[in-house]
Design a protein around this motif. Structure first.
Motif, mmCIF file in Angstrom:
data_model
loop_
_atom_site.group_PDB
_atom_site.id
_atom_site.type_symbol
_atom_site.label_atom_id
_atom_site.label_comp_id
_atom_site.label_asym_id
_atom_site.label_seq_id
_atom_site.Cartn_x
_atom_site.Cartn_y
_atom_site.Cartn_z
ATOM 1 N N THR A 144 0.827 -1.204 0.000
ATOM 2 C CA THR A 144 0.000 0.000 0.000
ATOM 3 C C THR A 144 0.862 1.255 0.000
ATOM 4 O O THR A 144 2.050 1.218 0.317
ATOM 5 C CB THR A 144 -0.933 0.013 1.227
ATOM 6 O OG1 THR A 144 -0.133 -0.052 2.419
ATOM 7 C CG2 THR A 144 -1.886 -1.174 1.199
ATOM 8 N N THR A 145 0.234 2.371 -0.323
ATOM 9 C CA THR A 145 0.895 3.673 -0.284
ATOM 10 C C THR A 145 0.889 4.181 1.157
ATOM 11 O O THR A 145 0.181 3.641 2.022
ATOM 12 C CB THR A 145 0.155 4.686 -1.171
ATOM 13 O OG1 THR A 145 -1.130 4.958 -0.579
ATOM 14 C CG2 THR A 145 -0.046 4.142 -2.584
ATOM 15 N N PRO A 146 1.651 5.243 1.447
ATOM 16 C CA PRO A 146 1.618 5.827 2.801
ATOM 17 C C PRO A 146 0.216 6.266 3.224
ATOM 18 O O PRO A 146 -0.083 6.330 4.419
ATOM 19 C CB PRO A 146 2.573 7.015 2.694
ATOM 20 C CG PRO A 146 3.538 6.625 1.622
ATOM 21 C CD PRO A 146 2.715 5.864 0.619
ATOM 22 N N ASP A 147 -0.650 6.557 2.235
ATOM 23 C CA ASP A 147 -2.023 6.971 2.552
ATOM 24 C C ASP A 147 -2.966 5.793 2.730
ATOM 25 O O ASP A 147 -4.164 5.979 2.996
ATOM 26 C CB ASP A 147 -2.566 7.884 1.449
ATOM 27 C CG ASP A 147 -1.806 9.205 1.358
ATOM 28 O OD1 ASP A 147 -1.337 9.668 2.424
ATOM 29 O OD2 ASP A 147 -1.681 9.744 0.250
ATOM 30 N N GLY A 148 -2.466 4.563 2.550
ATOM 31 C CA GLY A 148 -3.308 3.392 2.738
ATOM 32 C C GLY A 148 -4.020 2.909 1.503
ATOM 33 O O GLY A 148 -4.882 2.023 1.574
#
Length: 281
Positions: A144-148
């Motif tokens: 996933t990305t840092p933003d979820g």
């Protein structure tokens, strides 16, 4: 390839299997091929971190450190199976990611049957079976990305193609099989790979366009789990029951002898008879 000749990690240095690369679609536009690698999932994860394009495939004749679920060793004698990983960036929400392994399972089963005529079945959540024995295992790793949000999925697929029973270790002979053993004829590995890339392209597009229902319908048709007494094992519990349904979210529902219904989005399954046999041994 030996440890004195390490696998190159730069895309421009990796050998390509150009005759199988696709000109259209997303799956298989880039196919890297290695005679031997520690893990196709590990190598593709490194490439994904360097923004390899979606649909990139790493395929190897042999893995020296292949892994399945729960870090189990995936065994395949050199030159007898297909070990590959596919980089996916599906255009679906993160809430649907539990369906990814099921989508891939249907694609793999489609490809095996098209290549060999073997009526491949699917055992929830990630195994392809024939005659009660395992033909293929699938391991999906979500990043996933840092933003979820979903960044990508690494889909590792290991298919037994040409192994004979005596090529499996003693502990696997009663539970593993190969496409050729079931088809009782020679099956070309590159044909299996080419058909798999085609079916993955089709099933991924179907999932993104039409949602999970068409995948779910075909999964149910191929299931060797539903309607059977099984044991589900998760980190929290081990429960016996009859598998009764595959949910819209990809979860498995079982009914216990007492009549209670339990839903599982992840876990391991085995038939009650297999579990009893292991206990006796």
């Amino acid at each position: 390839m030996s440890s004195s000749h390490p696998v190159p990690e730069c895309r421009r240095s990796l050998p390509r299997l150009s005759r199988l690369e696709r000109q259209d679609g997303r799956i298989g536009r880039v196919v890297f091929y290695l005679p031997e690698v520690d893990s196709t999932n590990r190598l593709l994860a490194n490439l994904a971190g360097r923004r390899a394009e979606a649909g990139t495939v790493v395929v190897a004749d042999h893995q020296t450190a292949g892994r399945g679920k729960e870090e189990r060793v995936w065994y395949s004698a050199p030159g007898t199976g297909l070990s590959l990983s596919v980089l996916l960036r599906p255009r679906v929400s993160i809430e649907c990611m539990s369906q990814a392994t099921l989508m891939i399972s249907v694609a793999v089963a489609d490809a095996i049957e098209a290549a060999s005529g073997v009526a491949a079945e699917i055992k929830w959540p990630n195994d392809i079976m024939a005659g009660g024995r395992k033909l293929c295992g699938i391991l999906c790793e979500l990043v996933t990305t840092p933003d979820g949000d979903v960044d990508h999925i690494i889909a590792g697929i290991g298919i037994n193609v040409s192994q004979t029973p005596d090529q499996f270790p003693d502990g696997l002979r009663s539970i593993a099989t190969s496409i050729e053993a079931e088809a009782k004829r020679a099956v070309d590995r590159q044909t299996v790979l080419s058909l798999l890339l085609d079916r993955l392209e089709h099933r991924l597009a179907q999932w993104e366009r039409d949602g999970f229902q068409p995948i779910r319908r075909d999964w149910i048709r191929r299931s060797c789990t539903l309607g059977r007494p099984i044991i589900v094992t998760t980190p929290q519990e081990r429960r016996s029951g009859t598998a009764i349904a595959l949910g819209d979210d990809g979860s498995l529902s079982i009914r216990t002898e007492e009549g209670s219904i339990h839903n599982y989005i992840f876990g391991e399954t085995c038939s009650s008879s297999v579990a009893a046999e292991k206990t006796r041994n």
